[in-house]
Design an enzyme around this catalytic site. Sequence first.
Site, PDB file in Angstrom:
ATOM      1  N   ASN A   9      -4.290   2.012   1.695  1.00 46.83           N
ATOM      2  CA  ASN A   9      -5.074   2.948   2.433  1.00 46.83           C
ATOM      3  C   ASN A   9      -5.624   2.606   3.566  1.00 46.83           C
ATOM      4  O   ASN A   9      -6.620   1.518   3.615  1.00 46.83           O
ATOM      5  CB  ASN A   9      -6.214   3.529   1.308  1.00 46.83           C
ATOM      6  N   LYS A  11      -7.059   3.952   5.866  1.00 51.16           N
ATOM      7  CA  LYS A  11      -8.559   4.481   6.276  1.00 51.16           C
ATOM      8  C   LYS A  11      -8.169   4.741   7.853  1.00 51.16           C
ATOM      9  O   LYS A  11      -7.158   5.351   8.285  1.00 51.16           O
ATOM     10  CB  LYS A  11      -9.683   3.702   6.299  1.00 51.16           C
ATOM     11  N   HIS A  95     -11.922  10.065  -2.340  1.00 46.90           N
ATOM     12  CA  HIS A  95     -12.458   8.644  -1.992  1.00 46.90           C
ATOM     13  C   HIS A  95     -13.756   8.624  -1.970  1.00 46.90           C
ATOM     14  O   HIS A  95     -14.455   9.682  -1.278  1.00 46.90           O
ATOM     15  CB  HIS A  95     -11.449   8.143  -0.582  1.00 46.90           C
ATOM     16  N   GLU A  97     -15.662   7.151   0.223  1.00 45.92           N
ATOM     17  CA  GLU A  97     -16.060   7.716   1.708  1.00 45.92           C
ATOM     18  C   GLU A  97     -16.111   9.060   2.050  1.00 45.92           C
ATOM     19  O   GLU A  97     -16.771   9.494   2.769  1.00 45.92           O
ATOM     20  CB  GLU A  97     -15.105   6.728   2.785  1.00 45.92           C
ATOM     21  N   GLU A 165     -12.632   2.758  -8.216  1.00 46.67           N
ATOM     22  CA  GLU A 165     -13.114   2.143  -6.911  1.00 46.67           C
ATOM     23  C   GLU A 165     -14.704   1.903  -6.913  1.00 46.67           C
ATOM     24  O   GLU A 165     -15.364   2.954  -6.560  1.00 46.67           O
ATOM     25  CB  GLU A 165     -12.617   2.806  -5.674  1.00 46.67           C
ATOM     26  N   GLY A 171     -15.138  -2.690   0.750  1.00 44.10           N
ATOM     27  CA  GLY A 171     -15.211  -3.131   2.167  1.00 44.10           C
ATOM     28  C   GLY A 171     -16.305  -4.301   2.080  1.00 44.10           C
ATOM     29  O   GLY A 171     -16.803  -4.708   3.314  1.00 44.10           O
ATOM     30  N   SER A 211     -12.242  -4.349  -2.523  1.00 46.44           N
ATOM     31  CA  SER A 211     -11.958  -5.868  -1.976  1.00 46.44           C
ATOM     32  C   SER A 211     -10.768  -6.448  -2.889  1.00 46.44           C
ATOM     33  O   SER A 211     -10.830  -7.667  -3.095  1.00 46.44           O
ATOM     34  CB  SER A 211     -13.037  -6.670  -2.237  1.00 46.44           C
TER      35      SER A 211
HETATM   36  P1  13P Z   1     -11.213  -2.513   0.570  1.00 48.06           P
HETATM   37  O1  13P Z   1     -10.113  -3.029   0.234  1.00 48.06           O
HETATM   38  O2  13P Z   1     -11.371  -2.709   2.113  1.00 48.06           O
HETATM   39  O3  13P Z   1     -12.634  -2.982  -0.125  1.00 48.06           O
HETATM   40  O4  13P Z   1     -11.197  -0.967   0.555  1.00 48.06           O
HETATM   41  C1  13P Z   1     -10.855  -0.301  -0.755  1.00 48.06           C
HETATM   42  C2  13P Z   1     -10.808   1.070  -0.702  1.00 48.06           C
HETATM   43  O5  13P Z   1     -11.429   1.801  -0.307  1.00 48.06           O
HETATM   44  C3  13P Z   1      -9.367   1.630  -1.009  1.00 48.06           C
HETATM   45  O6  13P Z   1      -9.253   2.834  -1.003  1.00 48.06           O
END
Ligand code: 13P
Length: 248
Positions: A9, A11, A95, A97, A165, A171, A211
């Site tokens: 992903n 982003k 997601h 976010e 997640e 992140g 992560s």
């Molecule tokens: P990270 O791998 O940067 O922690 O992000 C995970 C994520 O949100 C994947 O959709």
Amino acid sequence: MKKSLVAGNWKMYKTPQESVTFVQELKRSVKNYEDRDILVCPPFTSLVPVSELLKDTPIKLGAQNVYFEEEGAFTGEVSAKMLKEVGVSCVICGHSERRNIFMETNEIINKKVKKTISTGMTAILCVGEKLEEREDEKTFDIIETQVQRCLDGIDNTEGLVIAYEPVWAIGTGKNATPEQAEEVHLFIKELVSKLFGSSSAESILILYGGSVKPENIDLLMAQKDIDGVLVGGASLKLDSFLRIIDYR
Ligand code: 13P
């Protein structure tokens, strides 16, 4: 045997040109696998050029969001039909976010999941608890509510993937331990079994995200109920994404 899924992903990273450069290198370097699928989810503006590059490769193309209406006056939104036509086969729905920054509710996400599946694509439904919810021992309640509400009115798991997640692991560099992830994956699997029957629970893919890195991928994938990963930051660099794809 079901195939696992390694998904990146991206982003809001990579311009169309940067996406093209990355995917050209990915195509050149990635090995052929029989037991796993690979998916990249670039930003909307990169979907068309990346789709061209992925034709005749085993790498699949995903989108990070979709709107649930067929078409209409919805400024700034992109429909499922538009995504399908440019070669998207999977859509990330809900997601954290989207939930936390863009205020998407379980009800909105439910509509997106339904629209994605009815358009002939796979919906990757994301669920996960926040840190304070875990500390209050509400993890299982939160996951159960998210899964039930986001899948309301869906009667089978065809075209459905679930990604666990935990918000506190996204992140932050702080991944869930393989045991913490496995515990929730097993819970989700049991929930799927209750909602859709045991054969659905066996066949559905449940991904872990938060992560994921070259350093922890092998242990995560060694868990019985982790069927793949949804990778953010570490999917943006070729070396780390290739190593994650090549988990042992
Ligand atoms: P990270 O791998 O940067 O922690 O992000 C995970 C994520 O949100 C994947 O959709």
